[in-house]
Design a protein around this motif. Structure first.
Motif, mmCIF file in Angstrom:
data_model
loop_
_atom_site.group_PDB
_atom_site.id
_atom_site.type_symbol
_atom_site.label_atom_id
_atom_site.label_comp_id
_atom_site.label_asym_id
_atom_site.label_seq_id
_atom_site.Cartn_x
_atom_site.Cartn_y
_atom_site.Cartn_z
ATOM 1 N N THR B 4 -21.022 0.747 6.554
ATOM 2 C CA THR B 4 -20.084 -0.124 5.858
ATOM 3 C C THR B 4 -20.605 -1.529 5.634
ATOM 4 O O THR B 4 -20.049 -2.263 4.863
ATOM 5 N N ASP B 14 -17.244 1.419 -0.442
ATOM 6 C CA ASP B 14 -16.055 0.970 0.282
ATOM 7 C C ASP B 14 -14.981 0.545 -0.713
ATOM 8 O O ASP B 14 -13.817 0.941 -0.606
ATOM 9 N N VAL B 18 -11.230 2.174 -1.345
ATOM 10 C CA VAL B 18 -9.995 1.389 -1.307
ATOM 11 C C VAL B 18 -9.288 1.456 -2.659
ATOM 12 O O VAL B 18 -8.069 1.639 -2.726
ATOM 13 N N GLY B 51 -7.621 1.296 7.119
ATOM 14 C CA GLY B 51 -8.566 0.390 7.748
ATOM 15 C C GLY B 51 -7.897 -0.569 8.722
ATOM 16 O O GLY B 51 -8.466 -0.892 9.773
ATOM 17 N N ARG B 54 -7.130 1.380 11.844
ATOM 18 C CA ARG B 54 -8.396 1.560 12.570
ATOM 19 C C ARG B 54 -8.762 0.313 13.366
ATOM 20 O O ARG B 54 -9.070 0.381 14.560
ATOM 21 N N ASP B 55 -8.669 -0.848 12.704
ATOM 22 C CA ASP B 55 -9.103 -2.077 13.368
ATOM 23 C C ASP B 55 -8.155 -2.466 14.493
ATOM 24 O O ASP B 55 -8.587 -2.985 15.524
ATOM 25 N N GLY B 65 -9.028 -5.461 6.626
ATOM 26 C CA GLY B 65 -8.143 -5.278 5.476
ATOM 27 C C GLY B 65 -7.294 -6.496 5.166
ATOM 28 O O GLY B 65 -6.790 -6.657 4.062
ATOM 29 N N PHE B 107 -14.011 7.394 4.153
ATOM 30 C CA PHE B 107 -13.240 6.676 5.162
ATOM 31 C C PHE B 107 -13.328 7.327 6.540
ATOM 32 O O PHE B 107 -13.375 6.637 7.548
ATOM 33 N N GLY B 111 -14.894 5.184 9.386
ATOM 34 C CA GLY B 111 -14.016 4.890 10.515
ATOM 35 C C GLY B 111 -14.653 5.268 11.843
ATOM 36 O O GLY B 111 -14.619 4.501 12.810
ATOM 37 N N LYS B 114 -17.554 2.926 12.725
ATOM 38 C CA LYS B 114 -17.104 1.631 13.219
ATOM 39 C C LYS B 114 -16.575 1.738 14.645
ATOM 40 O O LYS B 114 -16.848 0.875 15.485
ATOM 41 N N THR B 132 -8.245 6.641 9.979
ATOM 42 C CA THR B 132 -8.705 5.769 8.902
ATOM 43 C C THR B 132 -8.545 6.475 7.554
ATOM 44 O O THR B 132 -8.113 5.880 6.566
#
Lengths: 212, 212, 212
Positions: B4, B14, B18, B51, B54-55, B65, B107, B111, B114, B132
């Protein structure tokens, strides 16, 4: 901590709690005609949702609900049970309610204990405990688009509130011990069962504003 | 990380992912008769929701995001496209499904990568990767009150699960390299396209418990 | 910070904002025939939801919405008001809308200020401010299964976007002072009231794709 990580009995009960909530998610999914994967996913959300919410609120990342494969395995199992056995389920509805009350009692206490262990104050610990107990059911119902049962059913939030409050009170005394915490679980469980058996409901608003 | 953040090609993809998910959110919003701002907001939730989730789960705040204006700009663009072009959209439905499959594949892999980069274990990495990939679509549908399509559509979760699992397996071997990760994306994409083309569905529960 | 923690006037306004949003949650719950506990819980979600979302996004855990008992107390109070007084509520609908506009204006500004204080960039600060302002209403509506009003009502997001943007612009200048921040609140409030009074709506998509 004490309650959720100190021994194999605790783990067993944690797994039972997750299993029961996951089963409720799976049964809702079956009624909504989701496919087998949808059933398993909704089981996972109902079983793990409360714990994930708790961990996000107290800042423990990644949440244990997405990092402990045993918890997820239990959810998958519950989903498959709901998928294959659902015609029999109606017969064991009484058992499911019993287990659901046990899950509620265990989760509110375990949630508050964990929040206190992370340094949360009294207010946070109570709130997080209650959210741990009702979070999974909330997510389950919101995702399939129905008004959450926990907001409508006979006294559901009150036992959780009581259990979490007792934990926080105990924490301020020298009696923050394993037996006392089990007592908190028992009190929440007993109150919930009384509400179920006597069909106690919280009062509803007067019927005037029905313009929904 | 690798996938990413290491280059402009990755960024491009990416942004495509999105954009495609955001477009799906915008189209749902148009069908629900939201106004132009509602369309843009729902586009943003569908495009960025996975996203952000996920974060939050891996503890990266603020989530990318809500901090990268390019991702948000793409969502606004997708929302405006859905708002103005929606009568033509039905004609390009086939293209949208193709891009959606690409988004899904990208994704889930991104995901999991990450999550691993943030020190997550195997279980977490797989779960986070799948979330994700499906999180944006889940939020989109929950917000407008429909049962999430990802819980009902022909095999949607399985390709994501496969892609994320392959990433985690690769991570345990010496072959955790960019080409292999692209292979994971490709496998997830291919499986998803096969499911679409052959109209494969996961099995549904027997029709007995329909008391919804 | 400046705005939300520097004095008793600010605290008062914070409490007013939470109270007003909580009241809106309580009234929706009453219309949906939830019991008294459901009414209080939905009040809490509407009143505290935006702030909890903000704190999760900027990484402040536990969120102030679950740790400050005064904010929760206000939500309980609002829930009880909605529960007992709802037949009178229709008469004071105009007042509620006024207070709601005040809550919107205050929350978008306070949200952006807090995000900036936590080191967020411009994009994040604007986004977080807007989410703080609309988050509670979103949760309220999603939980009871209706399409969120904030996505449909006359210009609701635009005033929040404007207020948050002005805060971020001010932050880049030497004029990031309390009076200027109050000016931001006022501008957002005024724009919202103009939209309400003139019944301004954002444009809707053309009516062609109605296959919902």
């Amino acid at each position: 901590m004490v309650l959720t990580q100190s021994g194999s009995l605790q783990l067993l009960l944690d797994l039972i709690g997750v299993f029961v909530f996951a089963l409720s998610g799976g049964l809702v999914a079956v009624r909504k005609r989701l496919d087998i994967l949808g059933v398993v996913i909704l089981s996972g959300m109902a079983g793990l949702g409360g714990g994930v919410l708790r961990d996000l609120l107290i800042g423990q990342t990644p949440p244990v609900g997405v990092s402990d494969w045993r918890l997820m395995g239990v959810c998958v199992l519950a989903g498959l049970c709901a998928f294959t056995l659902h015609p029999e389920m109606s017969r064991i509805a009484r058992l499911v309610r019993l287990l659901d009350a046990a899950g509620l009692a265990l989760f509110c206490v375990a949630g508050s204990i964990k929040a206190l262990a992370y340094g949360a104050g009294a207010t946070t610990a109570i709130f997080v405990g209650v959210l741990t107990a009702i979070g999974g059911g909330l997510m389950r119902d919101v995702i399939v688009g129905q008004v959450p049962e926990v907001l409508r059913r006979e006294l559901y939030v009150v036992p959780a509130l009581l259990g979490s409050s007792l934990v926080v009170i105990a924490h301020e005394t020298p009696y923050y011990t394993v037996p006392v915490l089990w007592g908190c679980v028992f009190v929440a469980f007993a109150l919930r069962m009384i509400a179920v058996v006597l069909d106690l409901n919280a009062p509803q608003p007067l019927r005037t504003g029905d313009r929904s």
